[in-house]
Scaffold this active site. Structure first.
Site, PDB file in Angstrom:
ATOM      1  N   MET A  30       0.846  -1.203   0.000  1.00 11.56           N
ATOM      2  CA  MET A  30       0.000   0.000   0.000  1.00 11.56           C
ATOM      3  C   MET A  30       0.882   1.254   0.000  1.00 11.56           C
ATOM      4  O   MET A  30       0.413   2.345   0.302  1.00 11.56           O
ATOM      5  CB  MET A  30      -0.939  -0.017   1.198  1.00 11.56           C
ATOM      6  N   LEU A  33       6.693   3.263   1.361  1.00 14.12           N
ATOM      7  CA  LEU A  33       7.610   2.119   1.440  1.00 14.12           C
ATOM      8  C   LEU A  33       8.695   2.298   2.498  1.00 14.12           C
ATOM      9  O   LEU A  33       9.197   3.396   2.717  1.00 14.12           O
ATOM     10  CB  LEU A  33       8.257   1.885   0.064  1.00 14.12           C
ATOM     11  N   HIS A  37       9.364  -3.473   3.165  1.00 12.74           N
ATOM     12  CA  HIS A  37       8.946  -3.676   1.769  1.00 12.74           C
ATOM     13  C   HIS A  37      10.161  -3.972   0.880  1.00 12.74           C
ATOM     14  O   HIS A  37      10.122  -4.844   0.016  1.00 12.74           O
ATOM     15  CB  HIS A  37       8.263  -2.413   1.223  1.00 12.74           C
ATOM     16  N   ARG A 188       2.441   2.936   8.920  1.00 14.78           N
ATOM     17  CA  ARG A 188       1.688   3.738   9.898  1.00 14.78           C
ATOM     18  C   ARG A 188       2.599   4.370  10.952  1.00 14.78           C
ATOM     19  O   ARG A 188       2.193   5.319  11.626  1.00 14.78           O
ATOM     20  CB  ARG A 188       0.617   2.884  10.583  1.00 14.78           C
TER      21      ARG A 188
HETATM   22  P1  AMP Z   1       1.550  -2.916   3.439  1.00 15.46           P
HETATM   23  O1  AMP Z   1       2.086  -1.914   2.487  1.00 15.46           O
HETATM   24  O2  AMP Z   1       1.631  -2.500   4.874  1.00 15.46           O
HETATM   25  O3  AMP Z   1       0.205  -3.443   3.029  1.00 15.46           O
HETATM   26  O4  AMP Z   1       2.544  -4.151   3.340  1.00 15.46           O
HETATM   27  C1  AMP Z   1       2.842  -4.772   2.117  1.00 15.46           C
HETATM   28  C2  AMP Z   1       3.532  -6.078   2.405  1.00 15.46           C
HETATM   29  O5  AMP Z   1       4.730  -5.814   3.139  1.00 15.46           O
HETATM   30  C3  AMP Z   1       2.665  -7.007   3.277  1.00 15.46           C
HETATM   31  O6  AMP Z   1       2.849  -8.344   2.838  1.00 15.46           O
HETATM   32  C4  AMP Z   1       3.247  -6.797   4.642  1.00 15.46           C
HETATM   33  O7  AMP Z   1       3.065  -7.909   5.503  1.00 15.46           O
HETATM   34  C5  AMP Z   1       4.710  -6.582   4.317  1.00 15.46           C
HETATM   35  N1  AMP Z   1       5.359  -5.862   5.420  1.00 15.46           N
HETATM   36  C6  AMP Z   1       4.918  -4.732   6.021  1.00 15.46           C
HETATM   37  N2  AMP Z   1       5.734  -4.389   7.037  1.00 15.46           N
HETATM   38  C7  AMP Z   1       6.712  -5.339   7.076  1.00 15.46           C
HETATM   39  C8  AMP Z   1       7.848  -5.555   7.905  1.00 15.46           C
HETATM   40  N3  AMP Z   1       8.146  -4.732   8.919  1.00 15.46           N
HETATM   41  N4  AMP Z   1       8.623  -6.630   7.670  1.00 15.46           N
HETATM   42  C9  AMP Z   1       8.308  -7.493   6.649  1.00 15.46           C
HETATM   43  N5  AMP Z   1       7.257  -7.337   5.837  1.00 15.46           N
HETATM   44  C10 AMP Z   1       6.467  -6.287   6.042  1.00 15.46           C
END
Ligand code: AMP
Length: 285
Positions: A30, A33, A37, A188
């Site tokens: 989302m 980054l 990510h 967040r």
């Molecule tokens: P998001 O942009 O938060 O929807 O995350 C996109 C992808 O990155 C999802 O598969 C999350 O689980 C992964 N993700 C988010 N934060 C982390 C983190 N700290 N470590 C590993 N993967 C992450």
């Protein structure tokens, strides 16, 4: 790096890649980054010919309208960052491109898997996740898709989705990437002020306190300790702490009967709701 905004263009591009025998790795995000990510992208680049990253703040998975409105959107910075890492294609569609008007929202059901934790506290959340992940899998047709363990229940839901809808891809669950003080990286986190940022690592600390007590105390005792610990941290309101089976995500009542547990936590810190988890193998240590 190519930037694609249209559904029709990503379809054409993916079709050409598949025809030329390239393997496709996919990292759906989302945006806003961070290093978490980037590590998923890195893992994909190592294992595939082509890596596609999507950035889409998916409206259907937000049960809280303010959370959707205030979710950080930094597409220009994200695009610049992606150009410096191993990402070949950025797919960044608009909401109208993904959800044409008048299209009814599909209803998914994941049974017990969505009755607990995030599913229980965020009604409709996993329906939105399943909808967008299905759409993106159809458009991007990846050979491998990379998800973070930070969203453990999401991984379980997507695994179920892949199985039930027979998506022909491998799901890779990547370990949580943390800040030096233990805080799980999250888009967040950028919404936390200095004080809240200092309080936020208490979620991970609570998980480690629970881990240290797993072999000595009962589940209710550990839950009490976690609640007491976070009760003393200003600005942090615990939403849930669960000791769960890592596969089914159902609560574990008796730790002596299982080999591995997932310790999962959600708490509100200032303006944002954060989640975290760790997996503990009870045969080790
Ligand atoms: P998001 O942009 O938060 O929807 O995350 C996109 C992808 O990155 C999802 O598969 C999350 O689980 C992964 N993700 C988010 N934060 C982390 C983190 N700290 N470590 C590993 N993967 C992450």
């Amino acid at each position: 790096m190519e930037v694609i905004k249209q559904v029709s263009t990503i379809r054409e591009r993916v079709q050409a890649l598949r025809c030329s025998g390239k393997s496709i790795g996919f990292v759906p995000t989302m945006g806003a980054l961070h290093e978490g990510h980037l590590q998923l992208l890195h893992a994909s680049a190592k294992e595939n010919d082509v890596t596609i990253c999507s950035i889409f703040v998916n409206p259907t998975q937000f049960n809280n309208p303010d959370d959707y409105k205030l979710y950080p959107r930094t597409l220009d910075e994200d695009t610049a960052l992606l150009k410096t890492v191993s990402c070949d294609i950025l797919f960044a569609p608009s909401p109208e491109e993904v959800y044409p008007p008048q299209q009814p929202l599909l209803q998914f059901s994941f049974g017990a898997l969505e009755d607990v934790m995030e599913g229980e506290h965020r009604p409709g959340h996993f329906n939105g996740v399943a909808t967008i992940v299905s759409k993106l899998f159809h458009l991007v047709q990846p050979h491998r898709a990379y998800f973070g363990q930070k969203d453990l229940q999401q991984v379980a839901i997507v695994r179920q989705l892949v199985h039930t809808l027979s998506f022909d891809l491998d799901l890779v669950c990547f370990p949580t990437v943390r800040e030096q003080d233990g805080l799980a990286m999250s888009s967040r986190n950028t919404r936390l002020n200095l004080e809240q940022r200092q309080a936020a690592p208490s979620l991970y600390k609570a998980l480690k306190i629970a881990e240290a007590q797993l072999r000595q105390k009962s589940v209710p005792e550990i839950k009490k300790e976690v609640a007491a610990f976070l009760g003393n941290v200003d600005g942090v309101a615990l939403e849930y702490f669960e000791i769960a089976d890592p596969g089914t995500l159902q609560p574990v009542e008796d730790i002596t009967k299982v080999e591995e547990v997932a310790l999962c936590i959600a708490a509100v810190v200032g303006p944002v709701r954060l989640i975290d988890n760790i997996l503990v193998n009870l045969n080790e240590g």
